[in-house]
Design an enzyme around this catalytic site. Sequence first.
Site, PDB file in Angstrom:
ATOM      1  N   THR A  75      56.839  32.743  44.497  1.00  0.00           N
ATOM      2  CA  THR A  75      55.706  32.142  45.829  1.00  0.00           C
ATOM      3  C   THR A  75      54.250  31.378  44.944  1.00  0.00           C
ATOM      4  O   THR A  75      53.254  30.586  45.395  1.00  0.00           O
ATOM      5  CB  THR A  75      55.722  32.771  46.734  1.00  0.00           C
ATOM      6  OG1 THR A  75      56.869  32.698  47.295  1.00  0.00           O
ATOM      7  CG2 THR A  75      55.073  31.773  47.942  1.00  0.00           C
ATOM      8  N   LEU A 159      58.294  37.912  56.054  1.00  0.00           N
ATOM      9  CA  LEU A 159      58.766  39.116  55.771  1.00  0.00           C
ATOM     10  C   LEU A 159      58.006  39.990  56.327  1.00  0.00           C
ATOM     11  O   LEU A 159      58.805  41.620  56.589  1.00  0.00           O
ATOM     12  CB  LEU A 159      58.016  38.751  54.546  1.00  0.00           C
ATOM     13  CG  LEU A 159      58.544  37.793  52.617  1.00  0.00           C
ATOM     14  CD1 LEU A 159      57.985  38.877  51.503  1.00  0.00           C
ATOM     15  CD2 LEU A 159      60.046  38.191  53.150  1.00  0.00           C
ATOM     16  N   THR A 232      55.682  46.536  49.388  1.00  0.00           N
ATOM     17  CA  THR A 232      55.812  45.206  48.402  1.00  0.00           C
ATOM     18  C   THR A 232      55.088  43.995  48.718  1.00  0.00           C
ATOM     19  O   THR A 232      55.604  42.603  48.140  1.00  0.00           O
ATOM     20  CB  THR A 232      57.610  45.060  49.666  1.00  0.00           C
ATOM     21  OG1 THR A 232      57.467  44.597  51.005  1.00  0.00           O
ATOM     22  CG2 THR A 232      58.391  46.064  49.083  1.00  0.00           C
ATOM     23  N   ARG A 234      51.571  42.638  47.415  1.00  0.00           N
ATOM     24  CA  ARG A 234      50.810  43.006  46.056  1.00  0.00           C
ATOM     25  C   ARG A 234      50.193  43.661  45.855  1.00  0.00           C
ATOM     26  O   ARG A 234      49.659  44.807  46.468  1.00  0.00           O
ATOM     27  CB  ARG A 234      49.775  41.817  46.137  1.00  0.00           C
ATOM     28  CG  ARG A 234      50.218  40.260  46.075  1.00  0.00           C
ATOM     29  CD  ARG A 234      50.886  39.739  44.351  1.00  0.00           C
ATOM     30  NE  ARG A 234      51.828  38.733  44.827  1.00  0.00           N
ATOM     31  CZ  ARG A 234      52.833  37.962  45.677  1.00  0.00           C
ATOM     32  NH1 ARG A 234      53.950  39.490  45.277  1.00  0.00           N
ATOM     33  NH2 ARG A 234      53.826  37.372  45.254  1.00  0.00           N
ATOM     34  N   ASP A 258      56.588  48.852  45.759  1.00  0.00           N
ATOM     35  CA  ASP A 258      57.055  48.127  44.468  1.00  0.00           C
ATOM     36  C   ASP A 258      56.016  47.397  43.320  1.00  0.00           C
ATOM     37  O   ASP A 258      56.958  46.285  42.889  1.00  0.00           O
ATOM     38  CB  ASP A 258      57.877  47.141  45.630  1.00  0.00           C
ATOM     39  CG  ASP A 258      59.217  46.127  44.326  1.00  0.00           C
ATOM     40  OD1 ASP A 258      59.542  46.892  43.685  1.00  0.00           O
ATOM     41  OD2 ASP A 258      59.470  45.697  44.320  1.00  0.00           O
ATOM     42  N   GLU A 263      51.373  45.049  35.995  1.00  0.00           N
ATOM     43  CA  GLU A 263      52.721  44.934  35.955  1.00  0.00           C
ATOM     44  C   GLU A 263      52.612  44.576  34.509  1.00  0.00           C
ATOM     45  O   GLU A 263      51.780  42.804  34.765  1.00  0.00           O
ATOM     46  CB  GLU A 263      53.127  44.176  37.325  1.00  0.00           C
ATOM     47  CG  GLU A 263      52.385  44.770  38.156  1.00  0.00           C
ATOM     48  CD  GLU A 263      53.657  43.840  39.682  1.00  0.00           C
ATOM     49  OE1 GLU A 263      53.264  44.635  40.357  1.00  0.00           O
ATOM     50  OE2 GLU A 263      53.822  43.384  38.955  1.00  0.00           O
ATOM     51  N   HIS A 284      58.773  46.238  40.266  1.00  0.00           N
ATOM     52  CA  HIS A 284      58.660  44.743  40.790  1.00  0.00           C
ATOM     53  C   HIS A 284      60.416  44.470  41.049  1.00  0.00           C
ATOM     54  O   HIS A 284      59.779  43.379  41.003  1.00  0.00           O
ATOM     55  CB  HIS A 284      57.369  43.779  40.404  1.00  0.00           C
ATOM     56  CG  HIS A 284      56.818  43.438  40.548  1.00  0.00           C
ATOM     57  ND1 HIS A 284      55.956  42.315  40.796  1.00  0.00           N
ATOM     58  CD2 HIS A 284      57.693  41.852  42.126  1.00  0.00           C
ATOM     59  CE1 HIS A 284      55.499  41.699  41.773  1.00  0.00           C
ATOM     60  NE2 HIS A 284      56.383  41.172  42.761  1.00  0.00           N
ATOM     61  N   ALA A 286      61.946  44.512  44.274  1.00  0.00           N
ATOM     62  CA  ALA A 286      62.599  43.962  45.915  1.00  0.00           C
ATOM     63  C   ALA A 286      62.869  42.761  45.787  1.00  0.00           C
ATOM     64  O   ALA A 286      63.550  42.277  46.348  1.00  0.00           O
ATOM     65  CB  ALA A 286      61.277  44.208  46.424  1.00  0.00           C
ATOM     66  N   TRP A 287      62.195  41.651  45.044  1.00  0.00           N
ATOM     67  CA  TRP A 287      62.988  40.388  44.987  1.00  0.00           C
ATOM     68  C   TRP A 287      64.232  40.037  44.055  1.00  0.00           C
ATOM     69  O   TRP A 287      64.989  38.334  44.171  1.00  0.00           O
ATOM     70  CB  TRP A 287      61.703  39.440  44.675  1.00  0.00           C
ATOM     71  CG  TRP A 287      61.213  39.380  43.091  1.00  0.00           C
ATOM     72  CD1 TRP A 287      60.915  40.212  42.683  1.00  0.00           C
ATOM     73  CD2 TRP A 287      61.916  38.691  41.966  1.00  0.00           C
ATOM     74  NE1 TRP A 287      60.641  40.230  40.754  1.00  0.00           N
ATOM     75  CE2 TRP A 287      61.301  39.284  40.939  1.00  0.00           C
ATOM     76  CE3 TRP A 287      62.388  37.641  41.737  1.00  0.00           C
ATOM     77  CZ2 TRP A 287      61.252  38.512  39.746  1.00  0.00           C
ATOM     78  CZ3 TRP A 287      63.217  36.461  41.219  1.00  0.00           C
ATOM     79  CH2 TRP A 287      62.745  36.890  39.946  1.00  0.00           C
TER      80      TRP A 287
END
Length: 311
Positions: A75, A159, A232, A234, A258, A263, A284, A286-287
């Site tokens: 995104t 979300l 969850t 940034r 998350d 990262e 990271h 969650a997606w």
Amino acid sequence: MRGVFLDALTMKLEELDTTALKSCLEQWEFFQTTAPEQVAERIAGADVVITNKVVLERALIESADNLKLICVCATGTNNIDLEAAAERNIPVRNVQGYAGASVPQHALALILALATRLHQYDRDVKEGRWSASPVFCMLDYPVMELAGKNLGIIGYGDLGRRTAELGRALGMHVLVAESFSGEKKPGRIPMNQLLAEADVISLHCPLSPQTDKLVNREFLAAMKPGALLVNTARGGLVDEPALADALRSGHLGGAGLDVLSVEPPPADHPLLDADIPNLIITPHSAWISRESRQRLLNGVVANIKDVMATH
């Protein structure tokens, strides 16, 4: 037409249906990872470039003579020099909405685990503490019953709304913070009221100059004692050393993250210390459900077909 995917490892394409992607251009090159010094060579001559997190700065965009489209397999588009792309009339397309089921599910999982101390009880059982218990159960960590508690949502897009729905299904009362735009919307409450009343706070806002380190020492001090924090969104939303201190002091009841500001995180990251209580960090992830990644890939294909139809 030639396409290049610079960091295909981030999608684990072998688990997905890539038929539509591979058939939308005549030629593809898939690179699992791409280091900064490899980008120029790999995008040279490409008509379409797909990147998830590989950075495309001005010099790279200007050097890619054939480039007709940049697809961001995410995104966010902060890794693309949008101004440079616009100057060359190169569309930059992202994908939205693909993680609408996966991310709220993950946020809920973090909330449930923190509230029930699931990770700590599981660890103690595996380390033999239950076997050594003089009674049938263990009561070492306090459990928060979520029904009747206040769930604070900061960032009420898709979300945030879906996470609120899951909270309501557990019998929680949802509090929504006022919009960062300053626009007054029905049912929203001031941030200071949300911090004082929420038993659980879940972050779903984008990272911007306005929200950078939103969760700072003042924010944490204003939170209800014993409250839980979940992020969850940034990593840059949180002042990480301040969060570590709030957890160690016991003011905060727990945190589930998350995302981190860097990262993957360095080994000496302030939140990776083993002595921080009731902290859960996931990588990271969650997606990353297969369904979510397939929707994301389908969105990339739709973007390619849409732009290529005009060329």
